[in-house]
Motif scaffolding. Structure first.
Motif, PDB file in Angstrom:
ATOM      1  N   VAL A 106      18.853  -2.542  11.878  1.00 51.32           N
ATOM      2  CA  VAL A 106      18.713  -2.248  10.201  1.00 51.32           C
ATOM      3  C   VAL A 106      18.926  -0.883   9.794  1.00 51.32           C
ATOM      4  O   VAL A 106      18.580  -0.084  10.434  1.00 51.32           O
ATOM      5  N   ARG A 107      19.666  -0.644   8.685  1.00 59.41           N
ATOM      6  CA  ARG A 107      20.058   0.708   8.095  1.00 59.41           C
ATOM      7  C   ARG A 107      20.135   0.540   6.543  1.00 59.41           C
ATOM      8  O   ARG A 107      20.180  -0.334   5.952  1.00 59.41           O
ATOM      9  N   PHE A 108      19.634   1.816   6.048  1.00 59.18           N
ATOM     10  CA  PHE A 108      19.560   1.922   4.619  1.00 59.18           C
ATOM     11  C   PHE A 108      20.457   3.101   4.248  1.00 59.18           C
ATOM     12  O   PHE A 108      20.067   4.292   4.091  1.00 59.18           O
ATOM     13  N   PRO A 109      21.758   3.007   3.932  1.00 58.94           N
ATOM     14  CA  PRO A 109      22.850   3.940   3.904  1.00 58.94           C
ATOM     15  C   PRO A 109      22.659   4.740   2.619  1.00 58.94           C
ATOM     16  O   PRO A 109      22.972   5.558   2.309  1.00 58.94           O
ATOM     17  N   SER A 110      21.970   4.174   1.495  1.00 54.78           N
ATOM     18  CA  SER A 110      21.772   4.333   0.148  1.00 54.78           C
ATOM     19  C   SER A 110      20.666   3.832  -0.528  1.00 54.78           C
ATOM     20  O   SER A 110      20.280   2.900  -0.293  1.00 54.78           O
ATOM     21  N   PRO A 111      19.955   4.724  -1.288  1.00 54.98           N
ATOM     22  CA  PRO A 111      18.664   4.455  -1.946  1.00 54.98           C
ATOM     23  C   PRO A 111      19.217   3.444  -3.299  1.00 54.98           C
ATOM     24  O   PRO A 111      20.206   3.688  -3.742  1.00 54.98           O
ATOM     25  N   VAL A 112      18.155   2.554  -3.495  1.00 54.31           N
ATOM     26  CA  VAL A 112      18.219   1.700  -4.753  1.00 54.31           C
ATOM     27  C   VAL A 112      17.728   2.360  -5.925  1.00 54.31           C
ATOM     28  O   VAL A 112      16.416   2.132  -6.099  1.00 54.31           O
ATOM     29  N   PRO A 113      18.272   2.989  -7.045  1.00 58.19           N
ATOM     30  CA  PRO A 113      17.365   3.503  -8.073  1.00 58.19           C
ATOM     31  C   PRO A 113      17.053   2.198  -9.029  1.00 58.19           C
ATOM     32  O   PRO A 113      17.496   1.257  -8.838  1.00 58.19           O
ATOM     33  N   VAL A 114      15.856   2.483  -9.561  1.00 56.58           N
ATOM     34  CA  VAL A 114      15.304   1.567 -10.561  1.00 56.58           C
ATOM     35  C   VAL A 114      16.304   1.122 -11.477  1.00 56.58           C
ATOM     36  O   VAL A 114      17.063   1.794 -12.013  1.00 56.58           O
ATOM     37  N   GLY A 173       0.740  -1.341  -0.173  1.00 59.40           N
ATOM     38  CA  GLY A 173      -0.108  -0.006   0.080  1.00 59.40           C
ATOM     39  C   GLY A 173       0.636   1.301   0.021  1.00 59.40           C
ATOM     40  O   GLY A 173       0.293   2.311   0.110  1.00 59.40           O
ATOM     41  N   ASP A 174       2.018   1.004  -0.048  1.00 57.55           N
ATOM     42  CA  ASP A 174       2.981   2.157  -0.100  1.00 57.55           C
ATOM     43  C   ASP A 174       3.247   2.988  -1.524  1.00 57.55           C
ATOM     44  O   ASP A 174       4.139   2.276  -2.146  1.00 57.55           O
ATOM     45  N   HIS A 175       2.450   3.631  -2.216  1.00 54.98           N
ATOM     46  CA  HIS A 175       2.607   4.196  -3.287  1.00 54.98           C
ATOM     47  C   HIS A 175       3.124   5.577  -3.614  1.00 54.98           C
ATOM     48  O   HIS A 175       2.711   6.277  -4.554  1.00 54.98           O
ATOM     49  N   GLN A 176       3.850   5.782  -2.481  1.00 52.04           N
ATOM     50  CA  GLN A 176       4.658   7.216  -2.834  1.00 52.04           C
ATOM     51  C   GLN A 176       5.258   7.527  -4.090  1.00 52.04           C
ATOM     52  O   GLN A 176       6.109   6.393  -4.551  1.00 52.04           O
ATOM     53  N   TRP A 177       5.249   8.559  -4.717  1.00 57.35           N
ATOM     54  CA  TRP A 177       5.658   8.945  -6.225  1.00 57.35           C
ATOM     55  C   TRP A 177       7.126   8.615  -6.267  1.00 57.35           C
ATOM     56  O   TRP A 177       7.358   8.404  -7.446  1.00 57.35           O
ATOM     57  N   ILE A 178       7.980   8.865  -5.307  1.00 55.16           N
ATOM     58  CA  ILE A 178       9.293   8.303  -5.494  1.00 55.16           C
ATOM     59  C   ILE A 178       9.321   6.922  -6.038  1.00 55.16           C
ATOM     60  O   ILE A 178      10.809   6.786  -6.362  1.00 55.16           O
ATOM     61  N   HIS A 179       8.677   6.133  -5.806  1.00 60.37           N
ATOM     62  CA  HIS A 179       8.845   4.695  -5.889  1.00 60.37           C
ATOM     63  C   HIS A 179       7.803   4.219  -7.231  1.00 60.37           C
ATOM     64  O   HIS A 179       8.417   3.550  -8.020  1.00 60.37           O
ATOM     65  N   VAL A 180       6.682   5.010  -7.392  1.00 58.23           N
ATOM     66  CA  VAL A 180       5.994   4.357  -8.406  1.00 58.23           C
ATOM     67  C   VAL A 180       5.627   5.314  -9.705  1.00 58.23           C
ATOM     68  O   VAL A 180       4.854   4.778 -10.483  1.00 58.23           O
ATOM     69  N   ASP A 181       5.787   6.727  -9.593  1.00 56.06           N
ATOM     70  CA  ASP A 181       5.844   7.494 -10.809  1.00 56.06           C
ATOM     71  C   ASP A 181       6.761   8.048 -11.450  1.00 56.06           C
ATOM     72  O   ASP A 181       7.611   8.924 -11.097  1.00 56.06           O
ATOM     73  N   PRO A 182       7.420   7.419 -12.303  1.00 56.65           N
ATOM     74  CA  PRO A 182       8.721   7.610 -13.105  1.00 56.65           C
ATOM     75  C   PRO A 182       8.581   9.108 -13.656  1.00 56.65           C
ATOM     76  O   PRO A 182       9.799   9.425 -13.673  1.00 56.65           O
ATOM     77  N   GLU A 183       7.458   9.669 -14.242  1.00 60.92           N
ATOM     78  CA  GLU A 183       7.745  10.821 -14.633  1.00 60.92           C
ATOM     79  C   GLU A 183       8.025  11.902 -13.419  1.00 60.92           C
ATOM     80  O   GLU A 183       8.613  12.809 -13.806  1.00 60.92           O
ATOM     81  N   LYS A 184       7.195  12.101 -12.469  1.00 67.81           N
ATOM     82  CA  LYS A 184       7.455  12.762 -11.345  1.00 67.81           C
ATOM     83  C   LYS A 184       8.818  12.510 -10.961  1.00 67.81           C
ATOM     84  O   LYS A 184       9.530  13.429 -10.547  1.00 67.81           O
ATOM     85  N   ALA A 185       9.067  11.388 -10.878  1.00 66.08           N
ATOM     86  CA  ALA A 185      10.416  11.017  -9.956  1.00 66.08           C
ATOM     87  C   ALA A 185      11.624  11.449 -10.810  1.00 66.08           C
ATOM     88  O   ALA A 185      12.722  11.665 -10.317  1.00 66.08           O
ATOM     89  N   ALA A 186      11.483  11.709 -12.148  1.00 65.70           N
ATOM     90  CA  ALA A 186      12.712  12.186 -12.900  1.00 65.70           C
ATOM     91  C   ALA A 186      12.900  13.428 -12.481  1.00 65.70           C
ATOM     92  O   ALA A 186      14.196  13.860 -12.757  1.00 65.70           O
ATOM     93  N   ASP A 187      12.011  14.253 -11.995  1.00 61.82           N
ATOM     94  CA  ASP A 187      12.348  15.765 -11.644  1.00 61.82           C
ATOM     95  C   ASP A 187      12.731  15.681  -9.999  1.00 61.82           C
ATOM     96  O   ASP A 187      12.711  16.548  -9.463  1.00 61.82           O
ATOM     97  N   GLY A 188      12.644  14.556  -9.557  1.00 60.63           N
ATOM     98  CA  GLY A 188      12.751  14.449  -8.044  1.00 60.63           C
ATOM     99  C   GLY A 188      14.222  14.209  -7.587  1.00 60.63           C
ATOM    100  O   GLY A 188      15.127  14.512  -8.478  1.00 60.63           O
ATOM    101  N   PRO A 189      14.412  14.072  -6.356  1.00 56.68           N
ATOM    102  CA  PRO A 189      15.858  14.092  -5.773  1.00 56.68           C
ATOM    103  C   PRO A 189      16.741  13.044  -6.485  1.00 56.68           C
ATOM    104  O   PRO A 189      18.030  13.226  -5.908  1.00 56.68           O
ATOM    105  N   PHE A 190      16.327  11.792  -6.604  1.00 54.29           N
ATOM    106  CA  PHE A 190      17.145  11.054  -7.149  1.00 54.29           C
ATOM    107  C   PHE A 190      17.180  10.634  -8.640  1.00 54.29           C
ATOM    108  O   PHE A 190      17.688   9.978  -9.297  1.00 54.29           O
TER     109      PHE A 190
END
Length: 151
Positions: A95-103, A40-57
């Motif tokens: 548990v730690r998440f030191p770096s994001p995993v880009p698609v 149920g986690d549909h945050q745009w940084i995960h599921v919206d490639p168009e919006k994410a292209a202009d995001g922080p990652f």
């Protein structure tokens, strides 16, 4: 190739042992979307490639908990315990998440035995899984997994 232990008690001598690395696994958008649907986690940084292209990652990224869940895929690739009636996932410690995993990234897990102790009827082992991103300086996830093996 997994490090093999003949029986659960053989883990008692493995503290400090590096278990090797899993195969590389690609984290594609389909996997990210399936995880979003499952949780149920549909945050745009995960599921919206168009919006994410202009995001922080610059593109979508995997959920941290998706990356964490991959430890369950990688652990049996780095460690096998033979002559057991069952093995159970008992949980996780730090548990730690030191770096994001880009698609589109490829990730793998490496394991190290941190501690082993006898528990009622079996052996409990803590394995630190470090989930690496191919070509990255920092890991995506570091988790101390707790497993129990019963002879």
């Amino acid at each position: 190739m997994a490090t093999r232990f003949e029986k659960p008690a053989d883990l008692l001598d493995a503290v400090g042992k590096h278990l090797g690395f899993s195969d590389w696994e690609t984290v594609d958008q389909q996997r990210i979307d399936q995880f979003a649907n499952a949780t149920g986690d549909h945050q745009w940084i995960h599921v919206d490639p168009e919006k994410a292209a202009d995001g922080p990652f610059g593109k979508t990224i995997a959920h941290g908990y998706l990356t964490l869940s991959m430890a369950n895929l990688f652990l049996p690739q780095v460690m096998q315990v033979d002559n057991t009636s069952m093995g159970v996932n008992y949980g996780c410690e730090k548990v730690r998440f030191p770096s994001p995993v880009p698609v589109g990234s490829r990730i793998r897990g490496g394991g190290e035995v941190m501690s082993v102790e006898e528990v009622k009827g079996g052996i409990q082992v803590v394995v630190r899984m470090t989930i690496e991103i191919e070509g990255a300086d920092r890991p995506a996830c570091v988790v101390d997994t707790i497993s129990r093996f019963y002879p």
